[in-house]
Design a protein around this motif. Structure first.
Motif, PDB file in Angstrom:
ATOM      1  N   LEU A   9       1.104  -1.404  -0.137  1.00  0.00           N
ATOM      2  CA  LEU A   9      -0.525  -0.151   0.281  1.00  0.00           C
ATOM      3  C   LEU A   9       0.865   1.131   0.230  1.00  0.00           C
ATOM      4  CD1 LEU A   9      -2.575  -1.242   2.949  1.00  0.00           C
ATOM      5  CD2 LEU A   9      -3.157  -1.160  -0.021  1.00  0.00           C
ATOM      6  N   ASN A  10       2.015   1.387   0.121  1.00  0.00           N
ATOM      7  CA  ASN A  10       2.520   1.988   1.119  1.00  0.00           C
ATOM      8  C   ASN A  10       3.340   2.973  -0.418  1.00  0.00           C
ATOM      9  OD1 ASN A  10       2.627   3.517   3.208  1.00  0.00           O
ATOM     10  ND2 ASN A  10       4.030   2.100   4.035  1.00  0.00           N
ATOM     11  N   ARG A  11       3.437   1.722  -1.026  1.00  0.00           N
ATOM     12  CA  ARG A  11       4.559   2.045  -3.204  1.00  0.00           C
ATOM     13  C   ARG A  11       3.333   2.120  -3.816  1.00  0.00           C
ATOM     14  NH1 ARG A  11       9.406   0.018  -2.788  1.00  0.00           N
ATOM     15  NH2 ARG A  11      10.528  -1.261  -0.959  1.00  0.00           N
ATOM     16  N   VAL A  12       2.582   1.534  -4.302  1.00  0.00           N
ATOM     17  CA  VAL A  12       0.814   1.460  -5.386  1.00  0.00           C
ATOM     18  C   VAL A  12       0.819   3.370  -4.483  1.00  0.00           C
ATOM     19  CG1 VAL A  12      -1.448   0.596  -6.131  1.00  0.00           C
ATOM     20  CG2 VAL A  12       0.317  -0.842  -4.686  1.00  0.00           C
ATOM     21  N   PRO A  13       0.784   4.083  -6.244  1.00  0.00           N
ATOM     22  CA  PRO A  13       0.177   5.205  -6.045  1.00  0.00           C
ATOM     23  C   PRO A  13      -1.466   5.305  -5.436  1.00  0.00           C
ATOM     24  CG  PRO A  13       1.128   4.169  -8.326  1.00  0.00           C
ATOM     25  CD  PRO A  13       1.290   3.429  -7.081  1.00  0.00           C
ATOM     26  N   ALA A  15      -3.533   7.485  -6.164  1.00  0.00           N
ATOM     27  CA  ALA A  15      -4.773   7.644  -7.199  1.00  0.00           C
ATOM     28  C   ALA A  15      -5.296   5.954  -7.179  1.00  0.00           C
ATOM     29  CB  ALA A  15      -4.872   7.948  -7.936  1.00  0.00           C
ATOM     30  N   LEU A  16      -4.081   4.910  -7.504  1.00  0.00           N
ATOM     31  CA  LEU A  16      -4.854   4.020  -7.938  1.00  0.00           C
ATOM     32  C   LEU A  16      -5.744   2.930  -6.648  1.00  0.00           C
ATOM     33  CD1 LEU A  16      -2.090   1.992 -10.112  1.00  0.00           C
ATOM     34  CD2 LEU A  16      -3.994   3.024 -10.672  1.00  0.00           C
ATOM     35  N   ILE A  17      -5.213   3.128  -5.412  1.00  0.00           N
ATOM     36  CA  ILE A  17      -5.902   2.636  -4.409  1.00  0.00           C
ATOM     37  C   ILE A  17      -6.879   3.126  -4.457  1.00  0.00           C
ATOM     38  CG2 ILE A  17      -5.655   2.845  -2.309  1.00  0.00           C
ATOM     39  CD1 ILE A  17      -2.626   2.745  -2.388  1.00  0.00           C
ATOM     40  N   VAL A  18      -6.848   4.223  -4.171  1.00  0.00           N
ATOM     41  CA  VAL A  18      -8.898   4.903  -3.849  1.00  0.00           C
ATOM     42  C   VAL A  18      -9.738   4.379  -5.098  1.00  0.00           C
ATOM     43  CG1 VAL A  18      -9.714   6.877  -4.520  1.00  0.00           C
ATOM     44  CG2 VAL A  18      -8.036   7.233  -2.689  1.00  0.00           C
ATOM     45  N   ILE A  19      -9.413   4.545  -6.424  1.00  0.00           N
ATOM     46  CA  ILE A  19     -10.165   3.522  -7.620  1.00  0.00           C
ATOM     47  C   ILE A  19     -10.386   2.055  -7.079  1.00  0.00           C
ATOM     48  CG2 ILE A  19      -9.806   3.255  -9.585  1.00  0.00           C
ATOM     49  CD1 ILE A  19      -8.756   5.236 -10.490  1.00  0.00           C
ATOM     50  N   ARG A 258       0.145   9.600   3.448  1.00  0.00           N
ATOM     51  CA  ARG A 258       0.602  10.161   2.539  1.00  0.00           C
ATOM     52  C   ARG A 258       0.438  10.851   0.927  1.00  0.00           C
ATOM     53  NH1 ARG A 258       0.776   4.756  -1.290  1.00  0.00           N
ATOM     54  NH2 ARG A 258       2.724   6.334  -2.487  1.00  0.00           N
ATOM     55  N   THR A 259      -0.518  11.213   1.479  1.00  0.00           N
ATOM     56  CA  THR A 259      -1.868  12.412   0.673  1.00  0.00           C
ATOM     57  C   THR A 259      -2.159  13.595   1.892  1.00  0.00           C
ATOM     58  OG1 THR A 259      -2.794  13.274  -0.985  1.00  0.00           O
ATOM     59  CG2 THR A 259      -3.856  11.537   0.885  1.00  0.00           C
ATOM     60  N   SER A 260      -2.541  14.573   1.169  1.00  0.00           N
ATOM     61  CA  SER A 260      -3.200  15.381   2.321  1.00  0.00           C
ATOM     62  C   SER A 260      -5.089  15.089   2.745  1.00  0.00           C
ATOM     63  CB  SER A 260      -3.108  16.930   2.184  1.00  0.00           C
ATOM     64  OG  SER A 260      -3.981  16.914   0.304  1.00  0.00           O
ATOM     65  N   SER A 261      -5.423  15.928   3.029  1.00  0.00           N
ATOM     66  CA  SER A 261      -7.150  15.456   3.203  1.00  0.00           C
ATOM     67  C   SER A 261      -7.895  15.978   2.099  1.00  0.00           C
ATOM     68  CB  SER A 261      -7.596  15.938   5.005  1.00  0.00           C
ATOM     69  OG  SER A 261      -6.846  17.462   4.691  1.00  0.00           O
ATOM     70  N   GLY A 262      -7.372  17.169   1.725  1.00  0.00           N
ATOM     71  CA  GLY A 262      -7.697  17.939   0.601  1.00  0.00           C
ATOM     72  C   GLY A 262      -7.397  17.116  -0.651  1.00  0.00           C
ATOM     73  N   THR A 263      -6.809  16.782  -1.188  1.00  0.00           N
ATOM     74  CA  THR A 263      -6.329  15.777  -2.739  1.00  0.00           C
ATOM     75  C   THR A 263      -6.927  14.981  -2.145  1.00  0.00           C
ATOM     76  OG1 THR A 263      -4.112  16.986  -2.224  1.00  0.00           O
ATOM     77  CG2 THR A 263      -4.316  14.739  -3.323  1.00  0.00           C
ATOM     78  N   PHE A 264      -7.087  13.558  -0.616  1.00  0.00           N
ATOM     79  CA  PHE A 264      -8.127  12.283  -0.622  1.00  0.00           C
ATOM     80  C   PHE A 264      -9.063  12.299  -1.189  1.00  0.00           C
ATOM     81  CE2 PHE A 264      -9.788   8.775   2.079  1.00  0.00           C
ATOM     82  CZ  PHE A 264      -9.122   7.690   0.736  1.00  0.00           C
ATOM     83  N   MET A 267      -9.708  13.455  -4.856  1.00  0.00           N
ATOM     84  CA  MET A 267      -9.308  11.505  -5.119  1.00  0.00           C
ATOM     85  C   MET A 267     -10.609  10.734  -4.693  1.00  0.00           C
ATOM     86  SD  MET A 267      -5.844  10.508  -4.521  1.00  0.00           S
ATOM     87  CE  MET A 267      -4.467  11.622  -5.602  1.00  0.00           C
ATOM     88  N   GLN A 268     -11.095  11.116  -4.017  1.00  0.00           N
ATOM     89  CA  GLN A 268     -12.901  10.605  -3.731  1.00  0.00           C
ATOM     90  C   GLN A 268     -14.339  11.320  -4.365  1.00  0.00           C
ATOM     91  OE1 GLN A 268     -13.361  10.517   0.904  1.00  0.00           O
ATOM     92  NE2 GLN A 268     -12.981   8.449   0.760  1.00  0.00           N
ATOM     93  N   SER A 269     -13.598  11.709  -5.057  1.00  0.00           N
ATOM     94  CA  SER A 269     -14.630  12.879  -6.442  1.00  0.00           C
ATOM     95  C   SER A 269     -14.917  11.463  -7.691  1.00  0.00           C
ATOM     96  CB  SER A 269     -14.401  13.573  -7.092  1.00  0.00           C
ATOM     97  OG  SER A 269     -13.587  13.919  -7.415  1.00  0.00           O
ATOM     98  N   ILE A 270     -14.040  10.676  -7.606  1.00  0.00           N
ATOM     99  CA  ILE A 270     -13.980   9.939  -8.468  1.00  0.00           C
ATOM    100  C   ILE A 270     -15.029   8.725  -8.058  1.00  0.00           C
ATOM    101  CG2 ILE A 270     -12.259   8.328  -7.512  1.00  0.00           C
ATOM    102  CD1 ILE A 270     -13.190   8.918 -11.143  1.00  0.00           C
ATOM    103  N   ASN A 271     -15.962   9.174  -6.245  1.00  0.00           N
ATOM    104  CA  ASN A 271     -17.029   7.598  -6.027  1.00  0.00           C
ATOM    105  C   ASN A 271     -18.074   7.747  -6.708  1.00  0.00           C
ATOM    106  OD1 ASN A 271     -14.361   6.778  -4.650  1.00  0.00           O
ATOM    107  ND2 ASN A 271     -15.959   7.339  -2.777  1.00  0.00           N
ATOM    108  N   PRO A 272     -18.694   9.120  -7.244  1.00  0.00           N
ATOM    109  CA  PRO A 272     -19.730   8.498  -7.842  1.00  0.00           C
ATOM    110  C   PRO A 272     -20.043   8.177  -9.446  1.00  0.00           C
ATOM    111  CG  PRO A 272     -19.659  10.989  -5.830  1.00  0.00           C
ATOM    112  CD  PRO A 272     -18.001   9.983  -6.548  1.00  0.00           C
ATOM    113  N   ALA A 273     -18.900   8.232  -9.610  1.00  0.00           N
ATOM    114  CA  ALA A 273     -18.355   8.047 -11.444  1.00  0.00           C
ATOM    115  C   ALA A 273     -18.663   5.948 -10.900  1.00  0.00           C
ATOM    116  CB  ALA A 273     -17.583   8.605 -11.710  1.00  0.00           C
ATOM    117  N   VAL A 274     -17.788   5.310 -10.441  1.00  0.00           N
ATOM    118  CA  VAL A 274     -17.528   3.920  -9.582  1.00  0.00           C
ATOM    119  C   VAL A 274     -18.999   3.669  -9.330  1.00  0.00           C
ATOM    120  CG1 VAL A 274     -16.147   2.596  -8.503  1.00  0.00           C
ATOM    121  CG2 VAL A 274     -15.192   4.786  -9.083  1.00  0.00           C
TER     122      VAL A 274
END
Length: 315
Positions: A9-13, A15-19, A258-264, A267-274
């Motif tokens: 989990l520390n190596r995978v990007p 964005a890919l983890i969130v998706i 590994r990221t800021s709360s805002g960036t995360f 990234m989660q904005s993809i959830n409705p599309a998924v």
């Protein structure tokens, strides 16, 4: 094994983890909608939360002597925050299940984002929060207007809309109280205690009928009425809880570091599309207007949180 998972989990990007996390969550949620044919949503969510509580208790073991002092000797205000955290989380999950039993999953996920967006507006000071909530409001009104004007809905969408608005507001309460509880440290152990309290409160209303309806499934159930059907149903509900609740939260605790709360959040904005994509696989086909509404909510999340560079926390 745990170290291997953390290393991966520390190596995978991120964005890919969130998706990947979104795909797992909403696939499990779509399967939960299939489980509603065997067990009513309110009883299904009782098992989802219950299995999550069981897994958290086995993992965190808050009863250990080394943890008891800091977890259970606290002020009345601290206990109040913990109770509010647990109740809001459980109510958020409960209302979400009621909502997806009355509307498409992608639409429910989009509308639920009103919760964190409202928190951003209340606590934020920049133009982003105001613009974001405005865009989201247009999207939600569009989604609600299209669905409520559909005579084939039979009024079910209104029930789902009310439920998801309550669920979204509880998401906002969960965010605010969660931050306050986490500020004191031991966030995972505190979450474990909080969810246990929330589930105990939920059990006072849903516990007995939920058990009864698994032992004696409802009349219009199918495979749950067959031999070993209740056991199969319990196994299915456990898998749903594992995939939709326990694993995502554990993964988030690692990725948030590994990221800021805002960036995360962006990234989660993809959830409705998924959620819309997974829903398509399960036969939920949105119209053009509904897709525009979902897109507006996604845009609102991106606008609102893209300027937040505050570090994310986890433990």
């Amino acid at each position: 094994m745990k170290k291997i998972v953390v290393e991966i989990l520390n190596r995978v990007p991120v964005a890919l983890i969130v998706i990947g996390e979104a795909l797992i969550i909403y696939t499990a949620t779509a399967i939960a909608k299939l489980a509603f044919t065997q067990l009513d949503p309110l009883y299904s969510v009782w098992y989802r939360v219950g299995f999550m509580v069981l897994l958290l208790l086995l993992w965190r073991r808050p009863w250990q002597r080394a943890k008891r002092g800091r977890l259970f000797h606290r002020s009345a205000r601290s206990w109040g925050l913990l109770v509010l955290l647990g109740v809001s989380l459980v109510l958020m999950n409960t209302m979400f299940y009621v909502a997806i039993s009355n509307m498409d999953m992608g639409i429910a996920v989009a509308i639920e984002f009103i919760g964190p967006l409202s928190v951003a507006v209340i606590t934020g000071r920049s133009w982003r929060e105001r613009l974001g909530i405005g865009i989201a409001a247009v999207g939600v009104v569009l989604l609600a207007g299209i669905s409520l004007s559909d005579p084939s809905g039979g009024g079910h969408f209104l029930i789902g809309l009310i439920a998801i608005l309550i669920g979204g507001s509880m998401w906002g309460v969960y965010i605010v109280t969660g931050r306050k509880v986490a500020a004191g440290g031991n966030s995972l152990d505190n979450l474990c205690v909080a969810v246990t309290i929330g589930w105990a409160a939920q059990s006072m209303v849903l516990g007995v009928p939920a058990v009864q309806h698994v032992i004696h499934p409802k009349a219009d159930a199918t495979w749950a009425l067959e031999p070993f059907g209740p056991l199969k149903l319990l196994l299915l509900l456990f898998v749903i809880s594992l995939l939709a609740s326990f694993i995502p939260y554990v993964v988030e605790q690692i990725t948030l570091r590994r990221t800021s709360s805002g960036t995360f959040s962006v990234m989660q904005s993809i959830n409705p599309a998924v959620a819309v994509g997974v829903g398509l696989v399960f036969g939920e086909v949105p119209g053009v207007g509904e897709l525009i509404g979902v897109a507006l909510v996604i845009l609102a999340v991106i606008v609102t949180f893209s300027g937040d560079a505050s570090p994310a926390k986890g433990d």
